[in-house]
Structure formats: C-alpha cells, structure tokens
Design an enzyme around this catalytic site. Structure first.
Site, short mmCIF file in Angstrom:
data_model
loop_
_atom_site.label_atom_id
_atom_site.label_comp_id
_atom_site.label_asym_id
_atom_site.label_seq_id
_atom_site.Cartn_x
_atom_site.Cartn_y
_atom_site.Cartn_z
N LYS A 16 0.57 -2.96 -18.57
CA LYS A 16 -0.71 -3.63 -18.90
C LYS A 16 -1.77 -2.60 -19.27
O LYS A 16 -2.59 -2.83 -20.15
CB LYS A 16 -1.25 -4.41 -17.67
CG LYS A 16 -0.40 -5.56 -17.25
CD LYS A 16 -0.95 -6.21 -15.99
CE LYS A 16 -0.79 -5.37 -14.75
NZ LYS A 16 0.58 -5.16 -14.30
N ALA A 39 -2.95 -0.74 -7.70
CA ALA A 39 -2.54 -0.63 -9.11
C ALA A 39 -2.90 0.76 -9.61
O ALA A 39 -3.64 1.48 -8.96
CB ALA A 39 -3.26 -1.67 -9.93
N GLY A 40 -2.34 1.11 -10.76
CA GLY A 40 -2.72 2.40 -11.33
C GLY A 40 -2.03 2.59 -12.66
O GLY A 40 -0.95 2.04 -12.88
N ARG A 142 -14.06 -14.26 6.58
CA ARG A 142 -15.53 -14.11 6.51
C ARG A 142 -16.02 -12.92 7.34
O ARG A 142 -17.10 -12.92 7.88
CB ARG A 142 -16.27 -15.41 6.94
CG ARG A 142 -16.44 -16.45 5.84
CD ARG A 142 -15.18 -17.08 5.35
NE ARG A 142 -14.35 -17.65 6.37
CZ ARG A 142 -14.47 -18.89 6.86
NH1 ARG A 142 -15.39 -19.69 6.41
NH2 ARG A 142 -13.62 -19.33 7.79
N THR A 299 1.07 4.81 -8.46
CA THR A 299 0.22 4.89 -7.27
C THR A 299 0.93 5.60 -6.13
O THR A 299 0.35 6.44 -5.46
CB THR A 299 -0.21 3.46 -6.85
OG1 THR A 299 -0.97 2.92 -7.93
CG2 THR A 299 -1.04 3.46 -5.60
N GLY A 301 4.39 6.85 -6.32
CA GLY A 301 5.48 7.73 -6.72
C GLY A 301 6.86 7.21 -6.33
O GLY A 301 7.87 7.86 -6.57
N GLY A 415 7.44 2.96 -27.65
CA GLY A 415 7.37 4.34 -27.17
C GLY A 415 6.12 4.52 -26.35
O GLY A 415 5.24 3.68 -26.36
P1 IMP Z 1 0.10 -4.33 -1.49
O1 IMP Z 1 -0.50 -4.92 -2.74
O2 IMP Z 1 -0.19 -2.87 -1.34
O3 IMP Z 1 -0.26 -5.11 -0.25
O4 IMP Z 1 1.70 -4.42 -1.62
C1 IMP Z 1 2.37 -5.67 -1.63
C2 IMP Z 1 3.52 -5.65 -2.61
O5 IMP Z 1 3.02 -5.58 -3.93
C3 IMP Z 1 4.47 -4.45 -2.46
O6 IMP Z 1 5.78 -4.86 -2.79
C4 IMP Z 1 3.96 -3.49 -3.51
O7 IMP Z 1 4.96 -2.59 -3.94
C5 IMP Z 1 3.58 -4.46 -4.61
N1 IMP Z 1 2.55 -3.93 -5.51
C6 IMP Z 1 1.23 -3.82 -5.27
N2 IMP Z 1 0.61 -3.31 -6.34
C7 IMP Z 1 1.54 -3.10 -7.28
C8 IMP Z 1 1.50 -2.62 -8.63
O8 IMP Z 1 0.45 -2.29 -9.19
N3 IMP Z 1 2.69 -2.58 -9.26
C9 IMP Z 1 3.85 -2.97 -8.69
N4 IMP Z 1 3.93 -3.44 -7.45
C10 IMP Z 1 2.79 -3.51 -6.75
#
Ligand code: IMP
Length: 435
Positions: A16, A39-40, A142, A299, A301, A415
């Site tokens: 994305k 995310a990252g 809350r 995020t 590795g 690519g």
């Molecule tokens: P949390 O979001 O850190 O609580 O993780 C919950 C689940 O979502 C785990 O299986 C993570 O590996 C997955 N997850 C969270 N963020 C991402 C992402 O950006 N990409 C892929 N998997 C994610």
C-alpha cells in the site's frame, strides 16, 4: 474522484505504501485512518531511503497536506522521532497535521502488549508488541488519552492516573519500571506534547474543505482485510477496523465522500504473526517466494509466511470493502515459477468444500486451499508499462483474478522501483508525471 480509499486486501504488507506514495503526487490530502506504528513502509526517493511508520509518505512532496486521522493510535515518541529524522533530512514538515482526537500509545500499553502475549504462550497472536491492542482497548473503555490531552498538564496527569490505576495488578511484573512512575510519565508526555503541538489540528474540516473544493483525498489504510477486528480471522487480527468503511469513522467524513475503494493485493499471499492461512506454502517454494519478494516485516523484521494467492479470501475482501479497483503488486516475484497455483475454494475436513470464506473460526483453521494450476511466464517483466506488453500467461493470470473477483485491475506492480508499475483504466489519470 474526490475520495479514494486505499486498503490492504489480504493480511497486510501488500505494498500500500508504494501505491499511496505514487497517488500522493496528485492528491490534495493524504490521511491515515486507523492502526498505528504496527504498520510501516520504506520509500526510496532519489537514491535516499526513508522509513515511515505513522506519517503518510506523501510528506516527501513539499507542503503536501498529510494527516494522521482520529482513528489512528499514535505513539508520540515514535512520531516525534519520525518528525525529527525527516526534519534532519530537510523534509518540509509544514503539511503535517495530527488529529487532536487521535489516541496515544502510553508506556503501559506496550508493557501490557508484551505481558498479554507472554501469558498467551502457545496461543499468542504474534502482535507487533507496539501497544496497539491495549491502546484501542483503553479507547473503548473510555480510559484513553488523546493528543489534545498533551496540551494541558493537569488534565494529562489526571488522565494518566485514572488510566493507570486499574492496570496496576496486570502491571505488577513491571512495578519497578521507571517508565510507569506517574510523575516521570506525565513529564515525559508533556514535553512530547510541546514538540507535537504545532502539528495538532482538527483534521476532519481539513478533509471536508478539500472535498468541497473538488480536490482529491487519499484515505490510507494500514494492515489488511483479513486482519480486520470484525471481519478478519479473529482473534488473530489487529485491534481496529481495517476495511474501507473505517475510513469514514477514522477520518471524520461521511460515506458519500468516498468515490472509489482500491484494494491492494500481492500476486501471491503473505502473513506475519499467527493465525489461519489456507494457501500457505511451507516448503522450498515458500522460501523462494520469501527470498524473491523480500518478505521480511518492515516493522519487526520477522520473516513473513508465504503462499499462493487466495481468491476465496480476496473475494470476501472485495465484498467487505466494496472494491471498485484492484491493484496487484509484486507480479514480477512470480516470474520463473511455472506452473502457478491460485486458491479458488477451500477444502475442509470430511470432504466439505467452501466457495465462500467460512465465518466459523474452527473451520477457517482447518481448511486448505483447493488450488488450480495456471501456466507461468519466464520473461523479465520489470520493464513492462502496459498490460498488452505483458507475456500472455501473465495477462491470463491477471484476467483470471479480475474475472473471479469481478473487479477491474487498475495498477500492476512489476518491480520495486517507483516507476515499475503498470497504470490502467481508472488509475491512468492519477499517474504522476514521472511514473
Ligand atoms: P498488532 O496490530 O500489533 O496488535 O498485531 C496483531 C496482528 O496483526 C499480528 O498478527 C500482526 O503481525 C498483524 N499486523 C499488525 N500490523 C501489521 C502490518 O502492518 N502488516 C502485517 N501484519 C500486521
């Protein structure tokens, strides 16, 4: 096209970031609407590598309005570091806005995330341990602390006290952790608040103004459909709604502001963390996809689990998101793998078959993808810029996916570089000048 939502159609990491980055050039506002620094993504611009966790990468376009919406959970330490790093590299941050209503990840959220996972033992979710779940839990209870609270010392201290007290028992193993001291925490967050203050804003009116003026808002999702807290493979999911509908709540606009929803899907499938994955490959081919696709988390590795594209799950993602377009990324990773397979239904125990994604957890955990074989291709496709230049088998592969989902393919990644993308149909007019 005034409101375009970009969401992951699988288990996250679909690419994305690159798509939003490309669309950002034409956008008047890019706004993230859920998730946090779980995310990252990495963006390479003019030979320089930038890693993003919270700020939309559109910020690399000088002055571009980039917002972190109210639906995002923000770790202010991570955000201030991200801002400092970008500023150090002379990136203009004047377009950054952070919703005053976004919730804050606090030190105890991260400790609780660790503790929760350890306690689950073998049943652990495999979270990113960034405190995402506990922060959303406090939001619903809350007991959350929001960006705006950073700006009032007294309120901040009172809210931290109120949120912290009920957690003392769960936090007992960390009782001596200096991060948990009320005074230290209040002081640290007050200072972070000072640093973030110039960016804190009432973000929904910013989106309304752009929409009213006929501009383009790109709503940037994180994670993917199967990680949605309601519709994903619960409990192996993230703690927010990742589906396109969440863009409205997480950015503060009504559904009529959304004109298009593009789902991003890899040409195969990956998943990080635990949970069902019906088309998973665990032998040498899985490893080959992991290596060829560089499938290691941005995020954490962690190596990603890999598998064939799962059209049952993708059709489900199409319905729960209402995709008007599909972006297929990393098609080039499949080059040289012949034959290819796609999952078109699920096979359960005792000969049961499922054409639709099963709602029951026990079933989802047991099913395996029923695969059909499609011919692969061997030509290097990284230089291809239009669908009709693709090898016939690559075209058939994409057509099969598009027909199965009944969604047009709008872009295809061939690519890792910015320009290694095919733009078709609806995407054509959003193509940046240089791509
Ligand atoms: P949390 O979001 O850190 O609580 O993780 C919950 C689940 O979502 C785990 O299986 C993570 O590996 C997955 N997850 C969270 N963020 C991402 C992402 O950006 N990409 C892929 N998997 C994610």
């Amino acid at each position: 096209m005034a409101g375009l939502v970009i969401v992951g159609a699988q288990w996250g990491d679909e690419g994305k970031g690159k798509v939003v980055d490309l669309l950002a050039e034409q956008a008047d506002l890019v706004i993230r609407f859920q998730g946090g620094n779980n995310a990252g993504h990495t963006i390479v611009r003019d030979g320089e590598t930038f890693k993003f966790h919270l700020i939309p990468s559109g910020i690399l376009y000088p002055g571009k309005l980039c917002a972190i919406g109210n639906g995002v959970v923000v770790d202010p330490k991570v955000l201030t570091e991200e801002i400092a790093e970008l500023s150090r590299r002379r990136i203009d941050m004047s377009g950054l806005r952070i919703s005053a209503n976004a919730h804050l990840i606090m030190p105890y959220h991260k400790l609780l995330d660790h503790a929760g996972e350890s306690q689950l033992g073998k049943l652990q979710i495999g979270t990113t341990r960034r405190g995402i779940g506990p922060c959303y839990a406090d939001k619903a209870a809350r007991l959350g602390i929001r960006m705006q609270d950073l700006l009032d010392e007294k309120i901040l201290r009172k809210k931290i006290y109120t949120a912290l007290e009920p957690k003392r028992l769960m936090l007992r193993p960390f009782a001596k952790d200096p991060e948990l001291d009320l005074h230290t925490m209040s002081e640290e967050y007050r200072i972070l608040g000072h640093r973030l203050e110039p960016y804190i804003a009432d973000t929904p009116p910013i989106a309304w103004r752009v929409i009213d003026q006929g501009g383009l808002v790109v709503f940037e999702g994180a994670q993917g459909a199967l990680l949605d807290i309601d519709h994903g493979t619960y409990p192996f999911v993230t703690s927010s709604n990742t589906v396109a509908g969440a863009a409205c709540a997480g950015a503060g606009v009504g559904p009529r502001s959304i004109d298009d929803v593009w789902g991003i899907a890899k040409a195969y499938a990956t998943r990080v963390g635990a949970g069902p994955f019906p088309t998973e490959l665990d032998e040498a081919l899985g490893e080959r996809l992991r290596e060829a696709g560089g499938e290691f988390g941005t995020t954490t590795g962690r190596p990603r689990r890999t598998g064939w594209i799962d059209l049952v799950a993708l059709r489900y993602a199409t319905r729960i998101n209402g995709f008007t377009g599909l972006v297929v990324t990393k098609l080039d990773v499949l080059t040289g793998i012949d034959p290819l397979y796609v999952g078109v239904r699920y096979l359960g125990p005792e000969g049961a078959t499922f054409d639709e994604f099963p709602y029951h957890q026990s079933i989802v955990h047991k099913v395996q993808g029923d695969l059909i074989e499609l011919p692969g291709w061997h030509e290097d496709i990284s230089g291809v810029r239009s669908m009709d230049e693709l090898p016939a088998n690559a075209q058939s592969y994409l057509e099969f996916i598009s027909d199965y989902l009944d969604v047009p393919i709008v872009m295809v990644g061939v690519g890792p570089a910015r320009d290694e993308m095919i733009w078709t149909g609806a995407a054509e007019r959003l193509r940046p000048a240089a791509a």
